[in-house]
Design a protein around this motif. Sequence first.
Motif, PDB file in Angstrom:
ATOM      1  N   PRO A 308      79.338  71.181  53.293  1.00 45.15           N
ATOM      2  CA  PRO A 308      79.216  71.884  52.004  1.00 45.15           C
ATOM      3  C   PRO A 308      79.964  71.161  50.888  1.00 45.15           C
ATOM      4  O   PRO A 308      81.024  70.568  51.116  1.00 45.15           O
ATOM      5  CB  PRO A 308      79.838  73.258  52.295  1.00 45.15           C
ATOM      6  N   PRO A 310      81.896  72.110  48.375  1.00 47.26           N
ATOM      7  CA  PRO A 310      83.317  72.348  48.087  1.00 47.26           C
ATOM      8  C   PRO A 310      84.233  71.537  48.991  1.00 47.26           C
ATOM      9  O   PRO A 310      85.264  71.034  48.546  1.00 47.26           O
ATOM     10  CB  PRO A 310      83.470  73.850  48.349  1.00 47.26           C
ATOM     11  N   ILE A 311      83.834  71.395  50.264  1.00 43.09           N
ATOM     12  CA  ILE A 311      84.673  70.611  51.171  1.00 43.09           C
ATOM     13  C   ILE A 311      84.584  69.139  50.811  1.00 43.09           C
ATOM     14  O   ILE A 311      85.594  68.437  50.734  1.00 43.09           O
ATOM     15  CB  ILE A 311      84.240  70.838  52.634  1.00 43.09           C
ATOM     16  N   ARG A 368      94.164  73.122  55.924  1.00 45.10           N
ATOM     17  CA  ARG A 368      93.233  73.956  56.701  1.00 45.10           C
ATOM     18  C   ARG A 368      92.176  73.098  57.406  1.00 45.10           C
ATOM     19  O   ARG A 368      91.487  73.552  58.285  1.00 45.10           O
ATOM     20  CB  ARG A 368      92.570  75.013  55.836  1.00 45.10           C
ATOM     21  N   LEU A 371      94.440  69.230  61.681  1.00 42.05           N
ATOM     22  CA  LEU A 371      94.960  69.926  62.846  1.00 42.05           C
ATOM     23  C   LEU A 371      96.309  69.435  63.318  1.00 42.05           C
ATOM     24  O   LEU A 371      97.063  70.176  63.926  1.00 42.05           O
ATOM     25  CB  LEU A 371      93.964  69.817  63.999  1.00 42.05           C
ATOM     26  N   LYS A 374      98.775  70.205  66.869  1.00 45.85           N
ATOM     27  CA  LYS A 374      98.695  71.586  67.361  1.00 45.85           C
ATOM     28  C   LYS A 374      98.465  71.630  68.863  1.00 45.85           C
ATOM     29  O   LYS A 374      99.045  72.420  69.584  1.00 45.85           O
ATOM     30  CB  LYS A 374      97.545  72.308  66.646  1.00 45.85           C
ATOM     31  N   LEU A 444      90.045  60.807  60.828  1.00 46.16           N
ATOM     32  CA  LEU A 444      89.050  61.683  61.420  1.00 46.16           C
ATOM     33  C   LEU A 444      89.651  62.930  62.045  1.00 46.16           C
ATOM     34  O   LEU A 444      88.945  63.737  62.601  1.00 46.16           O
ATOM     35  CB  LEU A 444      88.248  60.899  62.449  1.00 46.16           C
ATOM     36  N   PHE A 446      90.348  65.945  61.510  1.00 43.91           N
ATOM     37  CA  PHE A 446      90.170  67.217  60.821  1.00 43.91           C
ATOM     38  C   PHE A 446      88.920  67.846  61.407  1.00 43.91           C
ATOM     39  O   PHE A 446      88.123  67.161  62.064  1.00 43.91           O
ATOM     40  CB  PHE A 446      90.052  67.028  59.318  1.00 43.91           C
ATOM     41  N   SER A 447      88.698  69.100  61.141  1.00 45.73           N
ATOM     42  CA  SER A 447      87.734  69.789  61.993  1.00 45.73           C
ATOM     43  C   SER A 447      86.464  70.264  61.305  1.00 45.73           C
ATOM     44  O   SER A 447      85.374  70.092  61.819  1.00 45.73           O
ATOM     45  CB  SER A 447      88.402  71.008  62.602  1.00 45.73           C
ATOM     46  N   GLU A 448      86.590  70.852  60.128  1.00 42.58           N
ATOM     47  CA  GLU A 448      85.435  71.553  59.579  1.00 42.58           C
ATOM     48  C   GLU A 448      84.374  70.598  59.037  1.00 42.58           C
ATOM     49  O   GLU A 448      83.184  70.811  59.210  1.00 42.58           O
ATOM     50  CB  GLU A 448      85.872  72.488  58.454  1.00 42.58           C
ATOM     51  N   LEU A 450      82.648  68.098  59.487  1.00 45.19           N
ATOM     52  CA  LEU A 450      82.313  67.082  60.474  1.00 45.19           C
ATOM     53  C   LEU A 450      81.175  66.150  60.109  1.00 45.19           C
ATOM     54  O   LEU A 450      81.234  64.965  60.419  1.00 45.19           O
ATOM     55  CB  LEU A 450      82.132  67.728  61.831  1.00 45.19           C
TER      56      LEU A 450
ATOM     57  N   LEU B 371      86.392  74.696  67.653  1.00 48.15           N
ATOM     58  CA  LEU B 371      87.133  75.569  66.751  1.00 48.15           C
ATOM     59  C   LEU B 371      86.406  76.853  66.403  1.00 48.15           C
ATOM     60  O   LEU B 371      87.027  77.836  66.056  1.00 48.15           O
ATOM     61  CB  LEU B 371      87.448  74.827  65.451  1.00 48.15           C
ATOM     62  N   TYR B 375      88.221  79.575  61.008  1.00 51.95           N
ATOM     63  CA  TYR B 375      88.496  79.586  59.568  1.00 51.95           C
ATOM     64  C   TYR B 375      87.337  80.273  58.870  1.00 51.95           C
ATOM     65  O   TYR B 375      86.330  79.669  58.579  1.00 51.95           O
ATOM     66  CB  TYR B 375      88.635  78.163  59.049  1.00 51.95           C
ATOM     67  N   ILE B 381      81.270  79.245  53.813  1.00 57.24           N
ATOM     68  CA  ILE B 381      80.671  78.169  53.016  1.00 57.24           C
ATOM     69  C   ILE B 381      79.554  77.496  53.801  1.00 57.24           C
ATOM     70  O   ILE B 381      78.454  77.281  53.295  1.00 57.24           O
ATOM     71  CB  ILE B 381      81.742  77.130  52.616  1.00 57.24           C
ATOM     72  N   SER B 385      75.610  77.351  52.805  1.00 61.08           N
ATOM     73  CA  SER B 385      74.910  76.068  52.704  1.00 61.08           C
ATOM     74  C   SER B 385      73.707  76.033  53.633  1.00 61.08           C
ATOM     75  O   SER B 385      72.627  75.573  53.268  1.00 61.08           O
ATOM     76  CB  SER B 385      75.886  74.945  53.033  1.00 61.08           C
ATOM     77  N   LEU B 444      79.026  68.768  66.108  1.00 59.98           N
ATOM     78  CA  LEU B 444      80.196  68.093  65.568  1.00 59.98           C
ATOM     79  C   LEU B 444      81.353  69.036  65.299  1.00 59.98           C
ATOM     80  O   LEU B 444      82.374  68.618  64.797  1.00 59.98           O
ATOM     81  CB  LEU B 444      79.780  67.372  64.282  1.00 59.98           C
ATOM     82  N   PHE B 446      84.034  70.154  66.509  1.00 64.07           N
ATOM     83  CA  PHE B 446      85.180  70.075  67.407  1.00 64.07           C
ATOM     84  C   PHE B 446      86.147  69.113  66.758  1.00 64.07           C
ATOM     85  O   PHE B 446      85.788  68.386  65.841  1.00 64.07           O
ATOM     86  CB  PHE B 446      84.761  69.623  68.792  1.00 64.07           C
ATOM     87  N   SER B 447      87.361  69.089  67.236  1.00 57.86           N
ATOM     88  CA  SER B 447      88.373  68.461  66.402  1.00 57.86           C
ATOM     89  C   SER B 447      88.993  67.189  66.945  1.00 57.86           C
ATOM     90  O   SER B 447      89.104  66.198  66.228  1.00 57.86           O
ATOM     91  CB  SER B 447      89.489  69.457  66.154  1.00 57.86           C
ATOM     92  N   LEU B 450      87.419  62.788  67.608  1.00 60.88           N
ATOM     93  CA  LEU B 450      86.634  62.466  66.422  1.00 60.88           C
ATOM     94  C   LEU B 450      85.933  61.122  66.422  1.00 60.88           C
ATOM     95  O   LEU B 450      84.816  61.030  65.911  1.00 60.88           O
ATOM     96  CB  LEU B 450      87.485  62.687  65.187  1.00 60.88           C
TER      97      LEU B 450
END
Lengths: 492, 492
Positions: A308, A310-311, A368, A371, A374, A444, A446-448, A450, B371, B375, B381, B385, B444, B446-447, B450
């Motif tokens: 999206p 915004p990301i 956010r 990761l 964690k 790389l 980060f999660s959302e 992708l 994940l 979130y 979002i 989309s 994709l 998953f975190s 990557l």
Amino acid sequence: MKKQMNDFVEKVITFLGFLWRAVWKVGREDPRRVIHSLKVGTALTLVSLLYLMEPLFKGTGENAMWAVMTVVVVLEFTAGATLSKGLNRGLGTLLAGSLAFFIEYISDASGSIFQAVFVGAAVFLIGSAATYMRFFPLIKKNYDYGVLIFLLTFNLITVSSYRVENVLKIARDRFYTIVIGCGICLLMSLLVFPNWSGEDLHNSTIFKLESLAQCVESCVNEYFGTAELEATKYNSSEDPIYEGYKTVLDSKSIDETLALQASWEPRYSRCCHRYPWQQYIKVGATLRQFGYSVVALRGCLQTEIQTPRPIRALFKDSCIRLGKEVSKVLKELSDSIRNNHHFSPGVLSDQIQEALQDLNSAIKSQPRLFLGSKYSQTAKIVQESAVHLEEKHEGDSGVLSPSTEANSATVLGLKTRSTSGEQPKEGEQKVLRPQLSKIASTSLEFSEALPFAAFASLLVEMVAKLDHVIEEVEELGRMAHFKEFRDGDEIV
Amino acid sequence: MKKQMNDFVEKVITFLGFLWRAVWKVGREDPRRVIHSLKVGTALTLVSLLYLMEPLFKGTGENAMWAVMTVVVVLEFTAGATLSKGLNRGLGTLLAGSLAFFIEYISDASGSIFQAVFVGAAVFLIGSAATYMRFFPLIKKNYDYGVLIFLLTFNLITVSSYRVENVLKIARDRFYTIVIGCGICLLMSLLVFPNWSGEDLHNSTIFKLESLAQCVESCVNEYFGTAELEATKYNSSEDPIYEGYKTVLDSKSIDETLALQASWEPRYSRCCHRYPWQQYIKVGATLRQFGYSVVALRGCLQTEIQTPRPIRALFKDSCIRLGKEVSKVLKELSDSIRNNHHFSPGVLSDQIQEALQDLNSAIKSQPRLFLGSKYSQTAKIVQESAVHLEEKHEGDSGVLSPSTEANSATVLGLKTRSTSGEQPKEGEQKVLRPQLSKIASTSLEFSEALPFAAFASLLVEMVAKLDHVIEEVEELGRMAHFKEFRDGDEIV
């Protein structure tokens, strides 16, 4: 009746207009084509004088025809191609003539029937052997035309020798006229507005670097662009990005032909060394590799589901910066080749490093999406793997050992901006690539976002390939004795 | 002295051995080369008989030379190339002859000096114009040789007409001998062990599909292989994967030449339709696009930092399965082209769908990597989309509307295996692509893994490109009137 006439006149005028536009377009695309056409016309007229002017005709006679044939066949667009064909033709004729006389000498002593059989057998054997020779890659590449002319001349002389008595005289006269024809061709192509294949190759390499620079920038801009992405067909021919990399991807055979022709061209240069045309082919090959990454990057713009906006917007500035830097490096390389001077490797890698670090911290600054450590178990695996890879690199190059600790920290995404600020101190261009990959894997984590991850990883992969391009252009600069990089240009 | 002699003999033997191996290698690579060489030898011997045998010589005389020249120049490796050259030569000669006689007719009435000037001017004008014409893309592509021969013949006739009286007779005799030469060439190339360019193109397309299938499988296997990845240079020439896709990527100019030659070839076929050689070029283009993905996938094997093996191992089976399926589809396509029968589109897309779902659920089954909707804001979002894109697709195709809800669920990774099990019911092959991309973005989510994400996304991107290949091969099947797919082959 009058109306029909008018219709007809109109159609003729339309057709003439269309024809004129086609003619004009071909000439405007490359005005050298017009000059070349006039050159061919002039050369043909010159060679016709052998026939048309009484005193010249007395010297050559009917054989002047061979000079005309030579001009038509040998005079090519570039000097290299003409030289290659002319020398091939000369050599082929000479060799064929010698062999034909040898065969005639053997067969001449015997009777007429035996001679006919002997000539037939010789034609068969030499014909088969020469044709087979044309399949050898080395001969096919450099001497294909020469072998063809060899075969042609050999057959003509051998066969005519059966009927005609003074073949030697005919062959000698013919050879002279071929030499005259070749001479006119060389004169026209080397001295009158010459077109050099080498120059074409040089310019096409510069052009390719520039179009790739353009492509990378437009790709990145389009990815973060505000305009809605249109679902263009993936090989639409009106797309500027596609046009840009298509030239690069399809360049292989053209480049090879040009380099081959260029290798026949005499080339004035300061140190009297041979100009490294083969290195241009190598640069072209790395550019194609780079181009494949651009194609893959382009693929990210065209998949139906996107991260999206915004990301994506979060990483817009750093990605666009990286794209700009890559584009800038490519432009700098093209300038370096255009002006025959070395580029400053330090400036290039420093700024790209910074852009990569920038992207890296942009990704980290989004808690956010990020990761971090964690999942301690996975983090441990990553760390083990990173240390393992560090050891491997150490074994490979021996350059990285002091920074092993720092780098495995980078892999784990624990490194702060202040530490990474020290990195460009290492300075060595050779270490650019391994670092890039590390930053890639860091980036790389980060999660959302992708689908964006794939985009970013391809962008970084592209930087790694850029390194190959830089290497080959550097090698080219070394081989072609480019001028030293001037200190005035350097950003201190 | 004796030792020197022995050394010399040894060297000669070594050299001869080397030469023999080279000769043997060229012949073994393609035994048709040997046959072609013998064909050329035979044709030359046949044409020499015009000169060597008394009754034939009385008919043709000195002009037999032109038949010899024609055979040497026109007889090419494949039937298409020979036909193209032969027809070009015939047409060029005919046109040039007509024009030359027209010009002679005009100039003949006037005095000798005027005639010389007129001939010179005509040579210049026609020479320039014909050379300029050769730059037109259409003419360059199809009739380049014809224009060359036109120019050659025109100059020879125009220039000789200045000195010789009975040019018409000479030209007519010459034309006959050229026709005899062309006739022998066509006889040899069409009837005696003919080599068809079209067949070469057909086989090379099959070969390319097979090598890509091989490539994809080896890439995936190597990625999950137990053996340590070796840091091979990215364009090492001994690498089988590189060899595989290199053939595909470099095929453009060869394919176009073959298709052009093939378009001249007479082709027996059941329905008397023209064989769609241009479609083979299109298939080649999509295969190159597919090849770029393979290159990018290959890039994942060679980056310095990799996802740790334990993580990769989690997805090993499903990825290898997907790779196998892709490879299987490519092999099925190559079989379809080889045997001229349609393939079953349903079987192909169903199994790939299953493999993709498999990968999807493999990724979901790893909770620590997955994940999900943790979130909620970002998830929202993504959902927006996705719905937006759904609407867009709906507008585009109107096929997807019933499954909009289900698909946005897929995007969010909320869809269960059982729901997805119903999907293949939709059946339509056209919807394969949008679904693939959706699965890509799902896969994709998953975190940790990557760098693996990039690999998986490229693998899925490759499946999307496979869809283009399938489309073009299907179109080829339609245009070439492939045999219907037999129901017996179908998996019920």
